[in-house]
Write an enzyme that holds these catalytic residues in place. Structure first.
Site, PDB file in Angstrom:
ATOM      1  CB  THR A  24      -0.931   0.026   1.217  1.00 59.34           C
ATOM      2  OG1 THR A  24      -0.177   0.204   2.424  1.00 59.34           O
ATOM      3  CG2 THR A  24      -1.743  -1.263   1.321  1.00 59.34           C
ATOM      4  N   GLY A  25       0.439   2.302  -0.642  1.00 59.23           N
ATOM      5  CA  GLY A  25       1.311   3.459  -0.779  1.00 59.23           C
ATOM      6  C   GLY A  25       2.528   3.113  -1.612  1.00 59.23           C
ATOM      7  N   GLY A  26       2.298   2.393  -2.711  1.00 53.49           N
ATOM      8  CA  GLY A  26       3.412   1.880  -3.503  1.00 53.49           C
ATOM      9  C   GLY A  26       3.637   2.583  -4.823  1.00 53.49           C
ATOM     10  CB  THR A  27       1.900   5.178  -6.656  1.00 56.58           C
ATOM     11  OG1 THR A  27       1.557   6.105  -5.630  1.00 56.58           O
ATOM     12  CG2 THR A  27       0.774   4.169  -6.834  1.00 56.58           C
ATOM     13  CB  SER A  28       5.719   8.008  -4.995  1.00 58.46           C
ATOM     14  OG  SER A  28       5.124   8.154  -3.723  1.00 58.46           O
ATOM     15  N   GLY A  29       8.297   6.837  -4.045  1.00 59.16           N
ATOM     16  CA  GLY A  29       9.233   6.669  -2.946  1.00 59.16           C
ATOM     17  C   GLY A  29       9.674   5.241  -2.729  1.00 59.16           C
ATOM     18  N   GLY A  41       8.091   2.738  -1.489  1.00 62.43           N
ATOM     19  CA  GLY A  41       7.128   1.725  -1.880  1.00 62.43           C
ATOM     20  C   GLY A  41       7.298   1.323  -3.332  1.00 62.43           C
ATOM     21  CB  SER A  76       7.947   7.988  11.094  1.00 67.66           C
ATOM     22  OG  SER A  76       8.705   9.181  11.064  1.00 67.66           O
ATOM     23  CE1 TYR A 121       3.712  10.535   9.655  1.00 64.55           C
ATOM     24  CE2 TYR A 121       5.819  11.269  10.536  1.00 64.55           C
ATOM     25  CZ  TYR A 121       5.094  10.484   9.665  1.00 64.55           C
ATOM     26  OH  TYR A 121       5.745   9.649   8.779  1.00 64.55           O
TER      27      TYR A 121
END
Length: 246
Positions: free
Chosen positions: A12-17, A19, A136, A149
């Protein structure tokens, strides 16, 4: 290397960075990937970078409807050998600036999201699969402007420790990745005018004296997702240049 030969991994959250870097490397190592994201431009770019056999889904971790849809999509795609719950977002501000809406939004995306995602995807995890959740270094930095956060990412650490116990009887491992200053998403949530000053300050605290790359963070993530880490569970792995140990 072919650590992921024939294996199916959802990020999940795999479209940048990190991931996306992880998804690309899994493919190079013989695996199949499913990724989620929200930004249309990043979704399209990911489609151009990954094989056509990859499953690329628009999905919001904060949306219960999207979580249900994700379960349906993965059920049709195949059982999972790895699940990297990497989606999330961050905002900074003084403690006085936190509102109920801001609290709910970030908690829903960063805490409730991965909790509910694992709940609905658990039955799709193969025996000896691996679960990884992104936390984080903010949890340990004690920065004045990141209390909300940091709280969400601290909750993730606690969740994974319990998951490691709950999943152990199925031979499934659960671990936490703790990235520090990684260049592709390094404090991207901050206003442009204050970002450079903050980055310079944080980097000055990093023993290695630089930010990390998405590939460096992904390398540690893939170690934890692979059978190379077959005796590692309930652990936190920092990828932060020594920041939280300084």
């Amino acid at each position: 290397m072919s650590r992921f030969e024939g294996k199916r991994i959802l990020i999940t959250g795999g479209t940048s960075g990190m991931g996306l870097a992880g998804a690309q490397r899994i493919v190079r190592e013989g695996g199949h990937v499913a990724i989620t994201g929200l930004n249309e431009e990043r979704l399209e770019r990911a489609r151009s970078l990954l094989p056509e056999t990859s499953l690329i889904l628009k999905s919001d971790a904060a949306s219960e409807a999207d979580i249900t849809a994700l379960q349906t999509a993965i059920s049709g795609w195949g059982s999972l050998d790895g699940l990297w719950l990497n989606a999330g977002f961050a905002e900074v501000g003084s403690l006085e600036s936190v509102t109920a809406d801001a609290f709910n939004h970030m908690m829903n995306a960063n805490v409730r999201g991965p909790m509910l995602q694992l709940a609905v995807l658990s039955d799709l995890l193969n025996q000896y699969a691996s679960v990884l959740v992104t936390s984080s270094s903010s949890v340990y930095e004690g920065a004045a402007m990141t209390s909300l956060y940091a709280a969400t990412k601290g909750a993730v650490v606690a969740m994974v420790k319990s998951w490691a116990s709950a999943l152990a009887e199925r031979g499934i491992r659960a671990n936490t990745l703790v990235p520090g200053p990684i260049e592709t998403n390094f404090r991207h949530f901050m206003p442009e005018e204050s970002r450079q000053q903050f980055e310079d300050f944080v980097v000055s605290q990093v023993p290695l004296g630089r930010v990390g790359t998405a590939e460096e963070a992904a390398a540690v993530a893939l170690f934890l997702l692979s059978d190379d880490a077959s005796y590692v569970t309930g652990s936190q792995y920092a990828v932060d240049g020594g920041l939280v140990h300084n």
